[in-house]
Design a protein around this motif. Structure first.
Motif, PDB file in Angstrom:
ATOM      1  N   PRO A   1       0.893  -1.315  -0.009  1.00  0.00           N
ATOM      2  CA  PRO A   1       0.152  -0.214   0.072  1.00  0.00           C
ATOM      3  C   PRO A   1       0.763   1.303   0.030  1.00  0.00           C
ATOM      4  O   PRO A   1       2.035   1.362   0.739  1.00  0.00           O
ATOM      5  CB  PRO A   1      -0.740  -0.171   1.383  1.00  0.00           C
ATOM      6  N   ARG A   2       0.452   2.432  -0.546  1.00  0.00           N
ATOM      7  CA  ARG A   2       1.191   3.599  -0.804  1.00  0.00           C
ATOM      8  C   ARG A   2       1.743   4.120   0.459  1.00  0.00           C
ATOM      9  O   ARG A   2       2.787   4.573   0.731  1.00  0.00           O
ATOM     10  CB  ARG A   2       0.339   4.783  -1.483  1.00  0.00           C
ATOM     11  N   LYS A   3       0.842   3.896   1.559  1.00  0.00           N
ATOM     12  CA  LYS A   3       1.381   4.542   2.913  1.00  0.00           C
ATOM     13  C   LYS A   3       2.844   3.780   3.384  1.00  0.00           C
ATOM     14  O   LYS A   3       3.369   4.286   4.206  1.00  0.00           O
ATOM     15  CB  LYS A   3       0.236   4.265   4.208  1.00  0.00           C
ATOM     16  N   LEU A   4       3.004   2.496   3.082  1.00  0.00           N
ATOM     17  CA  LEU A   4       3.869   1.753   3.359  1.00  0.00           C
ATOM     18  C   LEU A   4       5.135   2.005   2.503  1.00  0.00           C
ATOM     19  O   LEU A   4       6.119   2.151   2.641  1.00  0.00           O
ATOM     20  CB  LEU A   4       3.746   0.140   3.680  1.00  0.00           C
ATOM     21  N   ARG A   5       4.645   1.912   1.433  1.00  0.00           N
ATOM     22  CA  ARG A   5       5.645   1.717   0.036  1.00  0.00           C
ATOM     23  C   ARG A   5       6.338   3.322  -0.109  1.00  0.00           C
ATOM     24  O   ARG A   5       7.595   3.413  -0.317  1.00  0.00           O
ATOM     25  CB  ARG A   5       5.134   1.696  -1.263  1.00  0.00           C
ATOM     26  N   ALA A   6       5.643   4.263  -0.015  1.00  0.00           N
ATOM     27  CA  ALA A   6       6.278   5.582  -0.220  1.00  0.00           C
ATOM     28  C   ALA A   6       7.355   5.826   0.694  1.00  0.00           C
ATOM     29  O   ALA A   6       8.509   6.352   0.029  1.00  0.00           O
ATOM     30  CB  ALA A   6       5.060   6.711  -0.386  1.00  0.00           C
ATOM     31  N   PRO A   7       7.192   5.762   2.072  1.00  0.00           N
ATOM     32  CA  PRO A   7       8.310   6.169   2.932  1.00  0.00           C
ATOM     33  C   PRO A   7       9.593   5.056   2.645  1.00  0.00           C
ATOM     34  O   PRO A   7      10.572   5.622   2.739  1.00  0.00           O
ATOM     35  CB  PRO A   7       7.687   5.686   4.256  1.00  0.00           C
ATOM     36  N   LEU A   8       9.384   3.981   2.128  1.00  0.00           N
ATOM     37  CA  LEU A   8      10.525   3.069   2.034  1.00  0.00           C
ATOM     38  C   LEU A   8      11.248   3.452   0.714  1.00  0.00           C
ATOM     39  O   LEU A   8      12.281   3.544   0.522  1.00  0.00           O
ATOM     40  CB  LEU A   8       9.977   1.608   1.814  1.00  0.00           C
ATOM     41  N   ILE A   9      10.468   3.847  -0.505  1.00  0.00           N
ATOM     42  CA  ILE A   9      10.963   4.218  -1.316  1.00  0.00           C
ATOM     43  C   ILE A   9      11.917   5.526  -1.249  1.00  0.00           C
ATOM     44  O   ILE A   9      13.115   5.773  -1.567  1.00  0.00           O
ATOM     45  CB  ILE A   9      10.102   4.489  -2.654  1.00  0.00           C
ATOM     46  N   PHE A  10      11.168   6.563  -0.603  1.00  0.00           N
ATOM     47  CA  PHE A  10      11.922   7.886  -0.397  1.00  0.00           C
ATOM     48  C   PHE A  10      13.281   7.627   0.282  1.00  0.00           C
ATOM     49  O   PHE A  10      14.078   8.558   0.258  1.00  0.00           O
ATOM     50  CB  PHE A  10      11.000   8.950   0.149  1.00  0.00           C
ATOM     51  N   LYS A  11      13.170   6.671   1.238  1.00  0.00           N
ATOM     52  CA  LYS A  11      14.355   6.592   2.418  1.00  0.00           C
ATOM     53  C   LYS A  11      15.370   5.571   1.724  1.00  0.00           C
ATOM     54  O   LYS A  11      16.628   5.862   1.967  1.00  0.00           O
ATOM     55  CB  LYS A  11      13.666   6.110   3.726  1.00  0.00           C
ATOM     56  N   LEU A  12      14.969   4.511   1.112  1.00  0.00           N
ATOM     57  CA  LEU A  12      15.853   3.571   0.728  1.00  0.00           C
ATOM     58  C   LEU A  12      16.061   3.211  -0.867  1.00  0.00           C
ATOM     59  O   LEU A  12      17.137   2.631  -1.277  1.00  0.00           O
ATOM     60  CB  LEU A  12      15.347   2.285   1.532  1.00  0.00           C
ATOM     61  N   ALA A  13      14.903   3.334  -1.367  1.00  0.00           N
ATOM     62  CA  ALA A  13      14.909   2.577  -2.867  1.00  0.00           C
ATOM     63  C   ALA A  13      14.653   3.449  -3.955  1.00  0.00           C
ATOM     64  O   ALA A  13      14.499   3.134  -5.234  1.00  0.00           O
ATOM     65  CB  ALA A  13      13.574   1.489  -2.725  1.00  0.00           C
ATOM     66  N   GLY A  14      14.745   4.787  -3.499  1.00  0.00           N
ATOM     67  CA  GLY A  14      14.380   5.749  -4.705  1.00  0.00           C
ATOM     68  C   GLY A  14      15.466   5.912  -5.772  1.00  0.00           C
ATOM     69  O   GLY A  14      16.901   5.543  -5.562  1.00  0.00           O
ATOM     70  N   TYR A  15      15.198   6.477  -6.794  1.00  0.00           N
ATOM     71  CA  TYR A  15      16.260   6.457  -7.766  1.00  0.00           C
ATOM     72  C   TYR A  15      17.106   7.743  -7.440  1.00  0.00           C
ATOM     73  O   TYR A  15      16.844   8.385  -6.509  1.00  0.00           O
ATOM     74  CB  TYR A  15      15.561   6.809  -9.059  1.00  0.00           C
TER      75      TYR A  15
END
Length: 288
Positions: free
Chosen positions: A74-88
């Motif tokens: 879900p976006r609420k879990l996904r977005a923080p992970l992406i911004f902190k760990l997995a973003g481009y």
């Protein structure tokens, strides 16, 4: 279908050859946007210049390169992970562009980037050697000295109405990027743009990964190393990347010239395509 491979991620690109065979023009699009956003400029240059149009990582037919589990969260879990760990990163997206030009056998190219694509173009010109000219549309050098995206615009881009359909989400996110007068006068074009976006744009996880790259971007202390002729184009009524950022780029890049489009929106190169194309072609011809 040509593809370049970098770090195990497949990057799709289109290539068109012109009758005149001019130095290739490479079009690099903005955050989340597909290749459709350059259709007016591609039409303008295709008779005189070869063209390369990549899909940014995570967009269109390019792979995302994200861990497989992330898109399922879900976006609420996904977005923080992406911004902190997995973003481009913009550096990584510039490396993708280098892989594309290497795969295509391009020695030098006119690089044209808008918004996030303009950031990729700046980083590319700083770190690689194939750029012959830069055209930077509605973009910023990033960092604390850049004029930020207005909070109201950020709300439109990242917060969409609950229960909205994909089409409604896209229409909501696009509102700050166009002048309201233009959208009211061109309802059929706006409907077509929605169809192109549904077909070609990045899905939300990759879009979030691209947004993470934009937020971390800062080349403000490296712009003096850009030695190629640079054309900066900016709409004076840009509600996404404020127009003052164009002035900052002109001041910081040694061989840069700024052209302002009075009343122009963030997507001024669509709304004012004829004038933008005239400016772009004159610049390309001057340095061909």
């Amino acid at each position: 279908m040509p593809r370049a491979l970098r770090d195990g991620v497949s990057i799709y690109y289109e290539r068109e050859e012109s009758e005149d065979g001019g130095t290739p023009v490479v079009f690099v699009q903005g955050l989340g946007y597909g290749r459709w956003m350059w259709r007016w400029q591609r039409e303008a240059v295709r008779d005189s210049y070869d063209m390369i149009a990549p899909d940014n990582r995570g967009t269109g037919q390019s792979d995302t390169g994200l861990p497989p589990i992330l898109p399922r969260l879900p976006r609420k879990l996904r977005a923080p992970l992406i911004f902190k760990l997995a973003g481009y990163s913009i550096g990584g997206l510039a490396a993708d562009l280098e892989a594309v030009l290497e795969d295509a056998g391009i020695r030098e190219a006119h690089i044209v980037g808008a918004s996030m694509g303009g950031m990729i173009a700046q980083r590319y010109a700083i770190e690689y050697t194939r750029a012959k000219t830069l055209t930077l549309c509605c973009t910023s050098h990033g960092g604390p000295d850049a004029v930020p995206v207005p909070e109201e615009t950020q709300e439109f881009i990242f917060d969409v109405p609950k229960g909205a359909t994909e089409r409604e989400k896209l229409r909501h996110r696009m509102r700050p990027a166009f002048n309201e007068r233009f959208t009211n006068r061109n309802p059929h074009l706006m409907d077509r743009i929605l169809e192109w976006r549904l077909e070609q744009d990045a899905a939300d996880p990759a879009r979030e990964a691209q947004a993470a790259a934009v937020l971390k971007f800062d080349v403000s202390d490296r712009l003096d190393s850009i030695r190629v002729p640079t054309l900066v184009l900016h709409g004076t009524d840009d509600q996404v990347v404020p127009a003052a950022n164009g002035t900052l780029l002109e001041e910081a890049i040694p061989n840069a010239r700024l052209e302002r489009f009075e009343g122009g929106s963030h997507l001024f190169f669509i709304e004012d395509a004829a004038d933008v194309n005239e400016e772009l072609l004159a610049f390309l011809d001057e340095h061909e």
